[in-house]
Design an enzyme around this catalytic site. Structure first.
Site, mmCIF file in Angstrom:
data_model
loop_
_atom_site.group_PDB
_atom_site.id
_atom_site.type_symbol
_atom_site.label_atom_id
_atom_site.label_comp_id
_atom_site.label_asym_id
_atom_site.label_seq_id
_atom_site.Cartn_x
_atom_site.Cartn_y
_atom_site.Cartn_z
ATOM 1 N N ARG A 9 14.785 -8.753 5.739
ATOM 2 C CA ARG A 9 13.392 -10.109 5.251
ATOM 3 C C ARG A 9 14.151 -11.123 5.754
ATOM 4 O O ARG A 9 14.508 -11.295 4.817
ATOM 5 C CB ARG A 9 13.018 -10.273 4.031
ATOM 6 C CG ARG A 9 12.049 -8.118 3.839
ATOM 7 C CD ARG A 9 11.564 -8.154 2.709
ATOM 8 N NE ARG A 9 11.126 -6.964 2.040
ATOM 9 C CZ ARG A 9 10.192 -5.814 2.716
ATOM 10 N NH1 ARG A 9 9.463 -6.538 3.482
ATOM 11 N NH2 ARG A 9 10.058 -5.061 1.878
ATOM 12 N N ARG A 53 9.234 -2.636 5.104
ATOM 13 C CA ARG A 53 7.879 -2.453 4.328
ATOM 14 C C ARG A 53 6.251 -3.658 5.012
ATOM 15 O O ARG A 53 7.904 -4.732 3.799
ATOM 16 C CB ARG A 53 7.118 -1.213 3.671
ATOM 17 C CG ARG A 53 5.486 -1.467 3.131
ATOM 18 C CD ARG A 53 6.186 -0.069 2.069
ATOM 19 N NE ARG A 53 6.727 0.664 1.720
ATOM 20 C CZ ARG A 53 6.364 1.986 2.635
ATOM 21 N NH1 ARG A 53 5.339 1.628 3.056
ATOM 22 N NH2 ARG A 53 7.024 3.142 1.894
ATOM 23 N N HIS A 105 19.628 -1.205 5.541
ATOM 24 C CA HIS A 105 18.946 -1.703 3.710
ATOM 25 C C HIS A 105 20.826 -2.852 3.350
ATOM 26 O O HIS A 105 20.432 -3.407 2.852
ATOM 27 C CB HIS A 105 18.650 -1.260 3.209
ATOM 28 C CG HIS A 105 18.016 -1.955 2.230
ATOM 29 N ND1 HIS A 105 18.704 -2.155 1.137
ATOM 30 C CD2 HIS A 105 16.353 -3.020 1.737
ATOM 31 C CE1 HIS A 105 17.888 -3.041 -0.020
ATOM 32 N NE2 HIS A 105 16.730 -3.053 1.205
ATOM 33 N N TYR A 148 14.398 -15.533 -6.641
ATOM 34 C CA TYR A 148 16.032 -14.395 -6.811
ATOM 35 C C TYR A 148 16.911 -14.353 -6.741
ATOM 36 O O TYR A 148 18.058 -14.868 -6.305
ATOM 37 C CB TYR A 148 15.631 -13.341 -5.789
ATOM 38 C CG TYR A 148 14.632 -13.142 -5.191
ATOM 39 C CD1 TYR A 148 13.431 -13.754 -4.454
ATOM 40 C CD2 TYR A 148 14.801 -11.500 -4.217
ATOM 41 C CE1 TYR A 148 12.380 -13.234 -4.661
ATOM 42 C CE2 TYR A 148 13.112 -10.783 -3.462
ATOM 43 C CZ TYR A 148 12.558 -11.465 -3.594
ATOM 44 O OH TYR A 148 11.112 -11.006 -3.250
ATOM 45 N N HIS A 155 17.063 -9.760 -8.824
ATOM 46 C CA HIS A 155 17.337 -8.820 -8.001
ATOM 47 C C HIS A 155 18.473 -7.890 -8.033
ATOM 48 O O HIS A 155 18.689 -7.254 -6.596
ATOM 49 C CB HIS A 155 17.468 -9.727 -7.210
ATOM 50 C CG HIS A 155 16.857 -9.367 -5.025
ATOM 51 N ND1 HIS A 155 18.131 -8.971 -4.565
ATOM 52 C CD2 HIS A 155 15.587 -7.756 -5.188
ATOM 53 C CE1 HIS A 155 16.996 -8.021 -3.747
ATOM 54 N NE2 HIS A 155 16.246 -7.575 -3.614
#
Length: 690
Positions: A374, A404, A434, A467, A595
């Site tokens: 992202r 997503r 990821h 984060y 996170h």
């Protein structure tokens, strides 16, 4: 021992309740409480789009088979979800009402179409004419006409219109609120300079309904907000003639056709209109039909206007430069000498961007390889990569097109990167990428030098401000060699790619091998505990739901291993009666989003520590490319362990994760410890700053 597990989706709702608790907490600054309401609402929207939609699809299969996957039959979980969400909606409405009364104390008021001054009425008419009207297209509803396409993320007004001489027979219409074009909030003029009046866009439209429908000559109007949440599953077809990007584009179009999973409406809505909408949306009693207050799509309140008295942000909520980069040296030169651990958002993200900029300009740099999941909307990282390609570097970006809700954004980046000569990788079939990895290769003095970084979070300078993540910058040969292996697999995925990943020595990688190594570490702690020696492990993660690893934790606790866990969200484990050592699990929800994923194993005093991109979820461990880097520098190991100990000592923002999911705060007689504040102070002290 009979094993028990909490259903994943119920524990996620428990997490979202912790977010709502922050909005309820009167010690939290008012503007942040409003923001937490927005976060709660946005979280819930995504939950219904993904998880509830999945449970509804699962009901088409045999529930006995599915109970193993969901811990309980999907129909039973859906009923629990509905009950919990309705209760949380009541808490949400009560909290919003309380916050509005506190806003009034700050002379901030939300105005509706019914309580405007004459000057404000004129302003709202003019604002509608000049800014809003071109974006408003009403759709008339009739019993025998099909329901128009409903946009998933949009808010709608349901309008009932009458003429007095019709004996109150009504006609109906819906209007999509064009907040994505106009903005949700309108600041109104006031007579009192200290007073701030905010009007929502739907109320601006409601005020102008007589003008919008003037052609029809209606006398009375009633308008109430509603929204529809749809199934966000994106079916990717198996057509071998189309590439992944084309399949994603097709899937995005098909997502428009997703079935409704939730219908939320103003409880004061015209009853006949409500029934008409429910019929046209093909909803039944089994669906989530949730009455609420007048305001919906609260996610926009994450960006509520800055109308409060100047908020002085505490110094502990600011970022500072890591001490390694204070003396003006190039980031590259620093990390070629020693590893640097950045902990966000306490440390600024600038060194990461600077490293890539330096690589883009360095004539000795030959290639850059990086994963992207992202990216920020105006990504400085992307700009650095583009300039590197323009300077003749070989740039490779692994762009996860299936991230997503970021699919469209990542397709855009693909279209931007490829004309610049950047090689865009799209991964391995059926495996999301990821892992957070970067390797830079340069050639100087007839030597090849490699350096880069591994992170627990996305390479996104915007989210790095809120984060909590770790990123290690390193020139460690073993880590760089393993990152190259991962990229070699991504460039040329073959049937035997797992055998290549298995040779990684400095990185624990998924699929499969991270799981194997975690089990290996836990087994070593179990052996030590059984031998009567010290055995301890600490796990920090966003979610813990993998049944096999939870079962392994149960075995370790029963053997006497001390287990401490910090889990922000989903947590499916339940303490068993016959554990020798109870698993201590807390969740910290505060101003920053926790996170980071970290694993600590005592290992006979050697203290093995990993930072990871992977949560303890089956999807991460078995169906994604993930990576965890072992921290070898003793000072950095101590730093991570110290931060974990600070978080485990939190008695302000930490909640106990117990079987009842009661979200009770940890309260004790020890010195007050708000871990995010204390982490800042700890890292600032290491930097030698006051």
């Amino acid at each position: 021992m009979s094993l028990h597990f909490n259903p994943r989706d119920i524990t996620w709702l428990s997490f979202n309740e912790r977010v709502l608790q922050e909005a309820m907490d009167e010690n939290v600054p008012l503007h942040l409480r409003i923001r937490f309401l927005g976060i709660f609402s946005n979280n819930l929207d995504e939950f219904f789009r993904v998880r509830v939609a999945g449970l509804k699809r699962a009901m088409d299969f045999k529930e006995k088979v599915l109970a193993e996957s969901f811990y309980q039959p999907p129909s039973k979980i859906l009923q629990k979800i509905n009950d919990i969400v309705i209760k949380q909606q009541h808490d949400f409405d009560r909290t919003w009402k309380k916050i509005q009364s506190e806003m009034a104390e700050h002379h901030v008021y939300i105005k509706t179409s019914k309580n405007l001054s004459s000057k404000q009425k004129e302003f709202v008419r003019q604002y509608f004419d000049e800014v809003v009207e071109a974006n408003v297209i009403p759709i008339l509803l009739h019993e025998n006409t099909p329901m128009p396409y409903m946009r998933d993320k949009s808010l709608y007004l349901g309008v009932a219109m009458r003429k007095k001489d019709w004996n109150y027979h009504s006609n109906y219409a819906i209007i999509e609120i064009p907040s994505r074009f106009v903005g949700r909030f309108v600041l109104l003029p006031t007579e009192d300079p200290e007073e701030k009046n905010v009007m929502l866009l739907e109320d601006v439209i409601t005020f102008n309904l007589p003008h919008i429908f003037s052609y029809f000559g209606y006398d009375e109007f009633a308008a109430n907000a509603f929204k529809v949440t749809k199934d966000a599953e994106m079916d990717i077809d198996n057509d071998i003639k189309t590439n992944l990007a084309e399949k994603i584009e097709k899937g995005l179009k098909n997502r428009r056709k997703g079935k409704p999973t939730r219908f939320v409406f103003d409880k004061d809505m015209d009853k006949a209109l409500l029934e008409l909408l429910i019929r046209k949306l093909n909803l039944s009693k089994k669906d989530s039909i949730i009455p609420g207050g007048k305001i919906h799509n609260f996610k926009h309140f994450m960006d509520f206007p800055d109308v409060f008295e100047k908020y002085e942000r505490p110094v502990e909520r600011t970022s500072f430069t890591h001490q390694a980069f204070e003396h003006g040296e190039r980031v590259t030169d620093v990390i070629l000498k020693h590893d640097v651990l950045l902990t966000f958002p306490y440390h600024t993200y600038t060194p990461v961007i600077d490293l890539l900029r330096e690589a883009a300009m360095d004539p000795d740099v030959k290639s850059i390889q990086i994963t992207a999941y992202r990216l920020a909307s105006n990504s400085k990282i992307s700009n650095a990569l583009i300039y590197a390609a323009r300077n003749g570097k070989e740039v490779t970006v692994m762009l996860e097109l299936q991230a997503r809700f970021d699919e469209e954004s990542n397709l855009m980046w693909k279209e931007m990167f490829e004309p610049e000569g950047i090689t865009v990788l799209t991964g391995i079939p059926d495996k999301k990428v990821h892992a957070k990895l970067c390797v830079i290769k340069k050639r100087a003095n007839n030597k090849t030098i490699q350096y880069g970084f591994v992170s627990t979070g996305n390479f996104n300078e915007k989210t790095a401000r809120i984060y909590g993540d770790h990123l290690i910058m390193t020139a460690d040969r073993g880590i760089m060699a393993d990152i190259n292996k991962v990229f070699n697999v991504l460039k040329r995925p073959k049937d035997d790619y797992l055998s290549v990943l298995k040779t990684c020595k400095s990185l624990m990688v998924c699929p499969q091998f991270m799981r194997e190594k975690i089990v290996h570490h836990i087994d070593k702690e179990i052996d030590e505990a059984k031998a009567g020696r010290k055995a301890e492990m600490i796990v920090k993660a966003n979610s813990v739901s993998d049944r096999a690893l939870i079962t392994k934790l149960y075995e370790a606790a029963q053997s006497g291993v001390v287990i401490k866990m910090i889990v922000r969200g989903i947590y499916c484990a339940v303490n068993q009666k016959d554990f020798k050592e109870k698993i201590k699990t807390i969740s910290i929800v505060d101003e920053y989003l926790e996170h980071a994923r970290v694993m600590y194993f005592y290992n006979k005093g050697s203290e093995d520590i990993y930072i990871s991109s992977a949560d303890w979820m089956t999807r991460n461990l078995d169906y994604r490319i993930e990576a965890a880097a072992k921290i070898t520098d003793k000072n950095l190991k101590k730093e991570i362990k110290d931060i974990l100990d600070i978080q485990l000592s939190d008695n302000v923002k930490a909640r106990i994760l117990d079987k009842k999911l009661s979200n009770e705060y940890i309260r004790n007689d020890k010195k007050e410890c708000r871990s995010q504040i204390e982490t800042y102070r700890y890292l600032k002290a290491k930097a030698g700053k006051k």
